[in-house]
Design an enzyme around this catalytic site. Structure first.
Site, PDB file in Angstrom:
ATOM      1  N   ASP A 158     -13.320  14.794  -5.578  1.00  0.00           N
ATOM      2  CA  ASP A 158     -13.382  16.046  -6.351  1.00  0.00           C
ATOM      3  C   ASP A 158     -14.602  15.948  -7.270  1.00  0.00           C
ATOM      4  O   ASP A 158     -15.381  14.997  -7.163  1.00  0.00           O
ATOM      5  CB  ASP A 158     -12.076  16.227  -7.149  1.00  0.00           C
ATOM      6  N   ARG A 181       2.868  -1.461  10.773  1.00  0.00           N
ATOM      7  CA  ARG A 181       3.948  -1.564  11.762  1.00  0.00           C
ATOM      8  C   ARG A 181       4.310  -2.978  12.220  1.00  0.00           C
ATOM      9  O   ARG A 181       5.493  -3.236  12.474  1.00  0.00           O
ATOM     10  CB  ARG A 181       3.637  -0.647  12.951  1.00  0.00           C
ATOM     11  N   LYS A 241       0.859  -1.195   0.000  1.00  0.00           N
ATOM     12  CA  LYS A 241       0.000   0.000   0.000  1.00  0.00           C
ATOM     13  C   LYS A 241       0.889   1.237   0.000  1.00  0.00           C
ATOM     14  O   LYS A 241       1.748   1.394   0.870  1.00  0.00           O
ATOM     15  CB  LYS A 241      -0.893   0.013   1.243  1.00  0.00           C
ATOM     16  N   THR A 251     -11.886   6.416  10.203  1.00  0.00           N
ATOM     17  CA  THR A 251     -11.989   5.890  11.575  1.00  0.00           C
ATOM     18  C   THR A 251     -11.521   6.917  12.610  1.00  0.00           C
ATOM     19  O   THR A 251     -11.758   6.744  13.796  1.00  0.00           O
ATOM     20  CB  THR A 251     -11.168   4.589  11.745  1.00  0.00           C
ATOM     21  N   ASP A 262      -3.309   4.302  -2.059  1.00  0.00           N
ATOM     22  CA  ASP A 262      -4.293   4.788  -1.085  1.00  0.00           C
ATOM     23  C   ASP A 262      -4.249   6.319  -1.044  1.00  0.00           C
ATOM     24  O   ASP A 262      -3.622   6.897  -0.158  1.00  0.00           O
ATOM     25  CB  ASP A 262      -3.935   4.173   0.276  1.00  0.00           C
ATOM     26  N   LYS A 301      -7.259   8.269  -1.816  1.00  0.00           N
ATOM     27  CA  LYS A 301      -8.593   8.758  -1.430  1.00  0.00           C
ATOM     28  C   LYS A 301      -9.060   9.995  -2.220  1.00  0.00           C
ATOM     29  O   LYS A 301      -9.234  11.078  -1.646  1.00  0.00           O
ATOM     30  CB  LYS A 301      -8.614   9.081   0.064  1.00  0.00           C
TER      31      LYS A 301
HETATM   32  O1  C5P Z   1       0.826   0.288  11.203  1.00  0.00           O
HETATM   33  P1  C5P Z   1      -0.601  -0.132  11.029  1.00  0.00           P
HETATM   34  O2  C5P Z   1      -0.799  -1.608  10.807  1.00  0.00           O
HETATM   35  O3  C5P Z   1      -1.509   0.425  12.100  1.00  0.00           O
HETATM   36  O4  C5P Z   1      -0.983   0.587   9.649  1.00  0.00           O
HETATM   37  C1  C5P Z   1      -2.266   0.527   9.097  1.00  0.00           C
HETATM   38  C2  C5P Z   1      -2.322   1.263   7.802  1.00  0.00           C
HETATM   39  O5  C5P Z   1      -3.701   1.337   7.411  1.00  0.00           O
HETATM   40  C3  C5P Z   1      -1.812   2.697   7.850  1.00  0.00           C
HETATM   41  O6  C5P Z   1      -1.281   3.012   6.568  1.00  0.00           O
HETATM   42  C4  C5P Z   1      -3.056   3.494   8.140  1.00  0.00           C
HETATM   43  O7  C5P Z   1      -2.978   4.800   7.672  1.00  0.00           O
HETATM   44  C5  C5P Z   1      -4.111   2.700   7.362  1.00  0.00           C
HETATM   45  N1  C5P Z   1      -5.481   2.854   7.829  1.00  0.00           N
HETATM   46  C6  C5P Z   1      -5.880   2.561   9.115  1.00  0.00           C
HETATM   47  N2  C5P Z   1      -7.184   2.731   9.488  1.00  0.00           N
HETATM   48  C7  C5P Z   1      -8.074   3.155   8.610  1.00  0.00           C
HETATM   49  C8  C5P Z   1      -7.710   3.432   7.291  1.00  0.00           C
HETATM   50  C9  C5P Z   1      -6.381   3.269   6.939  1.00  0.00           C
HETATM   51  O8  C5P Z   1      -5.067   2.143   9.929  1.00  0.00           O
HETATM   52  N3  C5P Z   1      -9.339   3.255   8.969  1.00  0.00           N
END
Ligand code: C5P
Length: 232
Positions: free
Chosen positions: A66, A209, A34, A117, A61, A63
């Site tokens: 427009d 992460r 992603k 979220t 990603d 988003k």
């Molecule tokens: O590090 P982690 O597993 O928390 O990363 C989750 C990824 O998904 C990040 O790129 C975050 O911005 C994205 N994301 C999220 N929750 C959402 C939409 C996207 O954690 N509702």
């Protein structure tokens, strides 16, 4: 249909950081990654060509939101770049989502963000003047995305059953907030393990992460991939 590979969130600031990260994986391991706004705006379309040349699949990603004409043209560009999946804000409306679909074509997966979220129900009411429950707003936007011909939505793993029930069973649910059992939550609050996400019908999981910050990213990735594929 489920993608058997977890999508790795490349939340890095530059191509150099991405390269150092990817060097820890064997070349034969083809990933689904992603690319978010930070990396895409820092490096531009060349980051997509680079990742594609490595043989990886790409969820861009960024988003889009427009007027329909602008989104359609932008999607045409993204289709040419060869992204495998991208997204728009459902708040842009059905006409915008239909235009996005036309621009992207049917090869790549197109999903919608319903409510971020990070938005609480109170904030939604105050800032957007949507006076329903947050859950109703999410379901409403998912239905609009389905009506516009999109493939699915980004959602919490906890919302998968609700969204599929309100749309259709093969409506794609892509779920971030995934943590292997016992892993550090970081700033995520409501998480699920890869096995749980698979069991409740999530089609794609996004993991950042737990892989990018792991001592051994490849081993961490393989463990998550196996757990996800086994229960899918
Ligand atoms: O590090 P982690 O597993 O928390 O990363 C989750 C990824 O998904 C990040 O790129 C975050 O911005 C994205 N994301 C999220 N929750 C959402 C939409 C996207 O954690 N509702």
């Amino acid at each position: 249909m489920k993608e058997k590979r977890p999508i790795i969130a490349l939340d890095f600031a530059s191509k150099g950081e991405v390269q150092s990260f990817l060097e820890q994986f064997p070349a034969h391991e083809k990933l689904y990654v992603k690319v978010g706004m930070e990396l895409y705006y820092a490096e531009g379309p060349s980051i997509i060509s680079y990742l594609k040349d490595c043989g990886h699949s790409i969820f861009l990603d960024i988003k889009l939101h427009d007027i329909p004409n602008t989104v359609e043209s932008a999607m045409r560009v993204l289709a040419k770049l060869g992204v495998d999946m991208t997204n728009v804000h459902a708040a842009g409306g059905v006409e915008m989502m239909k235009a996005a679909r036309r621009g992207l074509g049917s090869e790549a997966v197109l999903i919608a963000v319903t409510q971020l979220t990070s938005t609480s129900e109170e904030q939604m009411r105050a800032d957007q003047n949507i006076q329903t429950s947050l859950q109703d707003a999410v379901v409403h936007y998912a239905q609009k995305a389905a009506q516009a011909g999109l493939d699915g939505v980004v959602c919490s793993a906890h919302e998968v059953a609700l969204i599929k029930g309100a749309t259709r069973s093969d409506f794609v649910c892509l779920t971030p907030g995934i943590r292997p059992a016992g892993d550090d939550l970081g700033d995520q609050k409501r998480v699920m393990t890869p096995a749980e996400a698979a069991r409740i019908g999530s089609n794609y999981i996004v993991v950042g992460r737990p892989v990018t910050r792991a001592e051994n990213p490849y081993q961490a990735y393989l463990a998550i991939k196996e757990e996800w594929a086994q229960h899918s």
